[in-house]
Design an enzyme around this catalytic site. Structure first.
Site, PDB file in Angstrom:
ATOM      1  N   ASP A 235       1.023  -1.246   0.086  1.00  0.00           N
ATOM      2  CA  ASP A 235       0.107   0.021   0.004  1.00  0.00           C
ATOM      3  C   ASP A 235       0.898   1.266  -0.179  1.00  0.00           C
ATOM      4  O   ASP A 235       1.699   1.111   0.615  1.00  0.00           O
ATOM      5  CB  ASP A 235      -0.956  -0.223   1.193  1.00  0.00           C
ATOM      6  CG  ASP A 235      -2.174   1.126   1.097  1.00  0.00           C
ATOM      7  OD1 ASP A 235      -3.221   0.643   0.907  1.00  0.00           O
ATOM      8  OD2 ASP A 235      -1.819   2.228   1.032  1.00  0.00           O
TER       9      ASP A 235
ATOM     10  N   ASN B 238     -13.131  -3.301   2.269  1.00  0.00           N
ATOM     11  CA  ASN B 238     -13.965  -2.350   2.221  1.00  0.00           C
ATOM     12  C   ASN B 238     -14.943  -2.184   1.366  1.00  0.00           C
ATOM     13  O   ASN B 238     -14.696  -2.612   0.236  1.00  0.00           O
ATOM     14  CB  ASN B 238     -13.269  -0.723   2.604  1.00  0.00           C
ATOM     15  CG  ASN B 238     -12.545  -0.817   3.825  1.00  0.00           C
ATOM     16  OD1 ASN B 238     -12.804  -1.340   4.718  1.00  0.00           O
ATOM     17  ND2 ASN B 238     -11.129  -0.058   3.608  1.00  0.00           N
TER      18      ASN B 238
ATOM     19  N   GLU C 211     -12.043   3.424  -0.982  1.00  0.00           N
ATOM     20  CA  GLU C 211     -11.354   4.521  -1.913  1.00  0.00           C
ATOM     21  C   GLU C 211     -11.272   4.147  -3.428  1.00  0.00           C
ATOM     22  O   GLU C 211     -11.335   5.217  -4.183  1.00  0.00           O
ATOM     23  CB  GLU C 211     -10.230   5.073  -1.150  1.00  0.00           C
ATOM     24  CG  GLU C 211     -10.411   5.731   0.007  1.00  0.00           C
ATOM     25  CD  GLU C 211      -9.053   6.069   0.722  1.00  0.00           C
ATOM     26  OE1 GLU C 211      -8.065   5.997   0.212  1.00  0.00           O
ATOM     27  OE2 GLU C 211      -9.126   6.466   1.772  1.00  0.00           O
ATOM     28  N   VAL C 212     -10.946   2.841  -3.513  1.00  0.00           N
ATOM     29  CA  VAL C 212     -10.437   2.447  -4.990  1.00  0.00           C
ATOM     30  C   VAL C 212     -11.534   1.584  -5.128  1.00  0.00           C
ATOM     31  O   VAL C 212     -11.626   0.415  -4.506  1.00  0.00           O
ATOM     32  CB  VAL C 212      -8.921   1.869  -5.067  1.00  0.00           C
ATOM     33  CG1 VAL C 212      -8.805   1.380  -6.408  1.00  0.00           C
ATOM     34  CG2 VAL C 212      -8.109   3.020  -4.543  1.00  0.00           C
TER      35      VAL C 212
ATOM     36  N   HIS D 218     -10.087  -5.315  -3.323  1.00  0.00           N
ATOM     37  CA  HIS D 218      -8.818  -5.496  -2.608  1.00  0.00           C
ATOM     38  C   HIS D 218      -8.995  -6.214  -1.397  1.00  0.00           C
ATOM     39  O   HIS D 218      -9.632  -5.476  -0.675  1.00  0.00           O
ATOM     40  CB  HIS D 218      -7.740  -4.541  -2.927  1.00  0.00           C
ATOM     41  CG  HIS D 218      -8.231  -3.042  -2.368  1.00  0.00           C
ATOM     42  ND1 HIS D 218      -9.225  -2.341  -3.341  1.00  0.00           N
ATOM     43  CD2 HIS D 218      -8.070  -2.397  -1.228  1.00  0.00           C
ATOM     44  CE1 HIS D 218      -9.564  -1.287  -2.464  1.00  0.00           C
ATOM     45  NE2 HIS D 218      -8.750  -1.356  -1.392  1.00  0.00           N
TER      46      HIS D 218
ATOM     47  N   HIS E  43      -6.921  -6.074   2.126  1.00  0.00           N
ATOM     48  CA  HIS E  43      -5.687  -5.411   2.954  1.00  0.00           C
ATOM     49  C   HIS E  43      -5.142  -6.366   3.687  1.00  0.00           C
ATOM     50  O   HIS E  43      -5.997  -7.202   4.530  1.00  0.00           O
ATOM     51  CB  HIS E  43      -6.120  -4.285   3.813  1.00  0.00           C
ATOM     52  CG  HIS E  43      -6.911  -3.028   3.115  1.00  0.00           C
ATOM     53  ND1 HIS E  43      -6.161  -1.901   2.889  1.00  0.00           N
ATOM     54  CD2 HIS E  43      -8.129  -2.910   2.556  1.00  0.00           C
ATOM     55  CE1 HIS E  43      -6.979  -0.910   2.217  1.00  0.00           C
ATOM     56  NE2 HIS E  43      -8.081  -1.499   1.877  1.00  0.00           N
TER      57      HIS E  43
END
Ligand code: 5GP
Length: 116
Positions: free
Chosen positions: A31, A88, A96-97, A101, A103
């Site tokens: 990240d 998320n 946000e993206v 994904h 994390h």
């Protein structure tokens, strides 16, 4: 059709980013703004925008994200101390993206799941 994000460019290495892992289904890289000593993103090569867009046909790639997460946790030496895997979704989830994904966070105690 979801719009590509910066992650597609990283996966294709159009934006050069050191890759920690890549195969036919997933790509992993650190990240850019780490929230823990170890903070790696595990991303499907195919664009899936949010967790809401995961379908039965994605079960193989979603499974691969977890086996790669486990492998990277071992490589990073955090498999025994422990880690957290988070995905998320949308606004309240803090996404946000818009290319899903996982994390992989660890390398230090992470505290409670939610800061409230
Ligand atoms: P989200 O909030 O969507 O769950 O997480 C997006 C993550 O992507 C954030 O932790 C952010 O720091 C990371 N990120 C955003 N842009 C880039 C980038 O260009 N390169 C890398 N390596 N990480 C990024």
């Amino acid at each position: 059709m979801a719009e590509e994000t910066i992650f597609s460019k990283i996966i294709r290495q159009e934006i050069p980013t050191p890759l920690l892992y890549q195969d036919d289904l997933v790509t992993a890289f650190s990240d850019i703004a780490p929230k823990a000593k170890v903070h790696i993103l595990i991303v499907p090569n195919e664009l899936i925008a949010t967790a809401n867009d995961i379908e039965a046909e994605h079960e193989q790639v979603i499974g691969r994200m977890y086996t790669v997460a486990k492998r990277l946790a071992k490589e990073q030496g955090i498999d025994q101390s422990g880690y957290r895997l988070i995905m998320n979704c949308n606004d309240h989830g803090g996404q946000e993206v818009y290319h899903i994904h996982l994390h992989l966070l660890g390398g230090e105690p992470l505290g409670p799941l939610l800061a409230k």
